[in-house]
Scaffold this motif. Structure first.
Motif, short mmCIF file in Angstrom:
data_model
loop_
_atom_site.label_atom_id
_atom_site.label_comp_id
_atom_site.label_asym_id
_atom_site.label_seq_id
_atom_site.Cartn_x
_atom_site.Cartn_y
_atom_site.Cartn_z
N ASN A 99 23.73 30.09 31.60
CA ASN A 99 22.98 30.33 30.38
C ASN A 99 21.48 30.31 30.62
OD1 ASN A 99 25.45 29.76 28.49
ND2 ASN A 99 25.29 27.95 29.80
N LEU A 100 20.78 30.97 29.71
CA LEU A 100 19.33 30.92 29.67
C LEU A 100 18.91 30.62 28.24
CD1 LEU A 100 16.70 33.08 31.40
CD2 LEU A 100 16.68 33.06 28.91
N PHE A 101 18.06 29.61 28.06
CA PHE A 101 17.56 29.23 26.74
C PHE A 101 16.04 29.42 26.72
CE2 PHE A 101 21.14 26.52 28.00
CZ PHE A 101 22.04 26.75 26.97
N LEU A 102 15.55 30.08 25.70
CA LEU A 102 14.11 30.32 25.58
C LEU A 102 13.47 29.33 24.62
CD1 LEU A 102 14.05 34.23 25.37
CD2 LEU A 102 13.25 32.83 27.28
N PHE A 120 3.41 32.42 25.20
CA PHE A 120 4.33 32.37 26.33
C PHE A 120 5.61 31.61 25.95
CE2 PHE A 120 0.14 32.67 28.33
CZ PHE A 120 0.34 33.74 29.18
N CYS A 121 6.64 31.82 26.73
CA CYS A 121 7.90 31.09 26.60
C CYS A 121 8.27 30.45 27.92
CB CYS A 121 9.03 32.03 26.19
SG CYS A 121 9.14 32.35 24.43
N VAL A 122 9.12 29.42 27.83
CA VAL A 122 9.74 28.80 28.99
C VAL A 122 11.23 29.11 28.91
CG1 VAL A 122 10.25 26.63 30.15
CG2 VAL A 122 8.02 26.97 29.09
N ALA A 123 11.85 29.42 30.03
CA ALA A 123 13.28 29.71 30.06
C ALA A 123 14.01 28.64 30.85
CB ALA A 123 13.54 31.09 30.66
N GLU A 124 14.97 27.99 30.22
CA GLU A 124 15.78 26.98 30.91
C GLU A 124 17.08 27.61 31.39
OE1 GLU A 124 18.02 22.69 30.13
OE2 GLU A 124 16.61 23.47 28.64
N VAL A 125 17.42 27.40 32.65
CA VAL A 125 18.64 27.93 33.25
C VAL A 125 19.65 26.80 33.40
CG1 VAL A 125 19.65 29.11 35.23
CG2 VAL A 125 17.32 29.67 34.51
N ASP A 126 20.89 27.08 33.01
CA ASP A 126 21.93 26.07 33.04
C ASP A 126 23.21 26.70 33.58
OD1 ASP A 126 23.20 23.45 31.92
OD2 ASP A 126 24.40 25.04 31.03
N ILE A 127 23.81 26.10 34.60
CA ILE A 127 25.04 26.64 35.19
C ILE A 127 26.12 25.58 35.25
CG2 ILE A 127 24.18 26.18 37.53
CD1 ILE A 127 25.89 28.54 38.51
N MET A 128 27.36 26.01 35.01
CA MET A 128 28.51 25.10 35.10
C MET A 128 29.63 25.80 35.87
SD MET A 128 30.95 23.52 32.06
CE MET A 128 31.49 25.12 31.47
N ILE A 129 30.05 25.22 36.99
CA ILE A 129 31.25 25.65 37.68
C ILE A 129 32.34 24.69 37.24
CG2 ILE A 129 32.36 26.12 39.90
CD1 ILE A 129 30.03 27.98 39.31
N ALA A 130 33.15 25.13 36.29
CA ALA A 130 34.11 24.22 35.65
C ALA A 130 35.36 24.00 36.49
CB ALA A 130 34.50 24.77 34.28
N GLU A 131 35.81 25.04 37.20
CA GLU A 131 37.03 24.92 37.99
C GLU A 131 36.71 24.27 39.33
OE1 GLU A 131 39.93 25.47 36.92
OE2 GLU A 131 39.54 26.58 35.07
N ARG A 132 37.28 23.10 39.57
CA ARG A 132 36.92 22.28 40.74
C ARG A 132 37.14 22.99 42.07
NH1 ARG A 132 38.52 18.65 36.88
NH2 ARG A 132 37.25 16.77 36.66
N GLU A 133 38.20 23.81 42.16
CA GLU A 133 38.50 24.45 43.45
C GLU A 133 37.45 25.47 43.85
OE1 GLU A 133 41.22 26.63 40.43
OE2 GLU A 133 40.31 24.65 40.71
N HIS A 134 36.57 25.83 42.92
CA HIS A 134 35.53 26.82 43.23
C HIS A 134 34.17 26.17 43.50
CE1 HIS A 134 38.03 30.32 42.38
NE2 HIS A 134 38.49 29.66 41.33
N ARG A 135 34.12 24.86 43.46
CA ARG A 135 32.86 24.16 43.73
C ARG A 135 32.66 24.00 45.24
NH1 ARG A 135 33.86 19.32 39.28
NH2 ARG A 135 33.94 20.69 37.45
N ILE A 139 29.39 29.62 45.53
CA ILE A 139 29.45 30.48 44.36
C ILE A 139 28.27 30.23 43.43
CG2 ILE A 139 30.78 31.02 42.27
CD1 ILE A 139 33.31 30.45 43.86
N GLY A 140 27.93 28.95 43.24
CA GLY A 140 26.84 28.60 42.33
C GLY A 140 25.53 29.26 42.70
N ARG A 141 25.19 29.24 43.99
CA ARG A 141 23.93 29.85 44.43
C ARG A 141 23.94 31.35 44.20
NH1 ARG A 141 20.50 31.68 48.54
NH2 ARG A 141 18.60 30.41 48.71
N ALA A 179 15.08 23.99 35.13
CA ALA A 179 16.46 23.51 35.09
C ALA A 179 16.43 22.00 34.96
CB ALA A 179 17.22 23.93 36.35
N LYS A 180 17.25 21.45 34.08
CA LYS A 180 17.37 20.00 33.93
C LYS A 180 18.74 19.60 34.44
CE LYS A 180 14.32 19.67 29.90
NZ LYS A 180 14.23 19.30 28.46
#
Length: 240
Positions: A99-102, A120-135, A139-141, A179-180
């Protein structure tokens, strides 16, 4: 956001598709996991609330969301120009979301004026790899790279949609990305740092590290292998 509603992004390691109501059942199952709730600082929602949330995010002009799926098995140079909804993004193919939040950018050296139009705006990036076998498989990068590539290529449209919703005469510029991340999530912190993000400040009250990318020219430094933007086709589909 509407800007990506008909677009899928394909790479050699993942496929990104717009978040549709067909994905909600699987997404809701992910979010029932207390560990994921804690990692994403999310509250448990009912299935009905999750459907409402998906519809809200699609209509929102300050949230850009893709569902992460396993990569397409094969895409030749003259291959299909589209991804058919419900096939490549079937529940068993889904991996997570990004996701990206402005937010309006607030200069700490200037007095806050709630009535002022943000330049100006700031964009926050948020990623979730929910399925454990894919961590832990890179893939995340690849997904963050693809997402930043898409954001860079469509930044004008993203900011124009944001500005139209806010009745702004001119779309704001993008000041920085951030990113937080939970301080215990060493893999995610290392991922974002490898893409040029730098830590800003100390760990906050919620136990999060804030990572910032100020040089936006770094958005397109690395094009993921096999990057391609395809039509997300909903032909003969009444789900969305």
């Amino acid at each position: 956001m509407r800007v990506n509603q008909d677009t899928a992004v394909s790479t050699s390691k993942a496929l990104l598709v717009p978040y549709d109501c067909r994905h909600v059942l699987t997404y809701h199952a992910w979010m029932e996991d207390p560990a994921i709730q804690q990692a994403t600082a999310s509250e448990r929602l009912t299935l009905e609330e999750e459907y409402e949330n998906q519809a809200s995010w699609r209509a929102s002009h300050d949230k850009l969301t893709f569902i992460i799926c396993q990569p397409l098995a094969h895409l030749a140079d003259d291959g299909p120009p589209s991804v058919r909804a419900g096939e490549a993004d079937a529940p068993q193919q889904m991996v997570g979301d990004i996701n990206l939040f402005l937010y309006p950018y607030e200069d700490e050296d200037e007095e806050y004026n709630p009535l002022a139009t943000p330049e100006f705006c700031v964009a926050e990036v948020d990623i979730m790899i929910a399925e454990r076998e894919h961590r832990g498989r890179g893939i995340g990068r690849a997904v963050v790279q693809a997402f930043l590539q898409y954001t860079s290529r469509h930044l004008e449209g993203i900011m124009a949609e944001y500005a139209e919703d806010k009745d702004m005469p001119t779309p704001p510029g993008l000041k920085r990305l951030m990113a937080k991340i939970n301080q215990g999530n060493a893999q995610s912190i290392a991922l974002f740092k490898s893409l040029g993000f730098e830590q800003e400040g100390e760990v906050n009250y919620f136990g999060e590290v804030k990572l910032v990318l100020r040089r936006l020219d770094q958005l397109t430094n690395e094009v993921p292998e096999g990057y391609s933007e395809l039509l997300y086709s909903r032909e003969e589909d009444n789900h969305d």
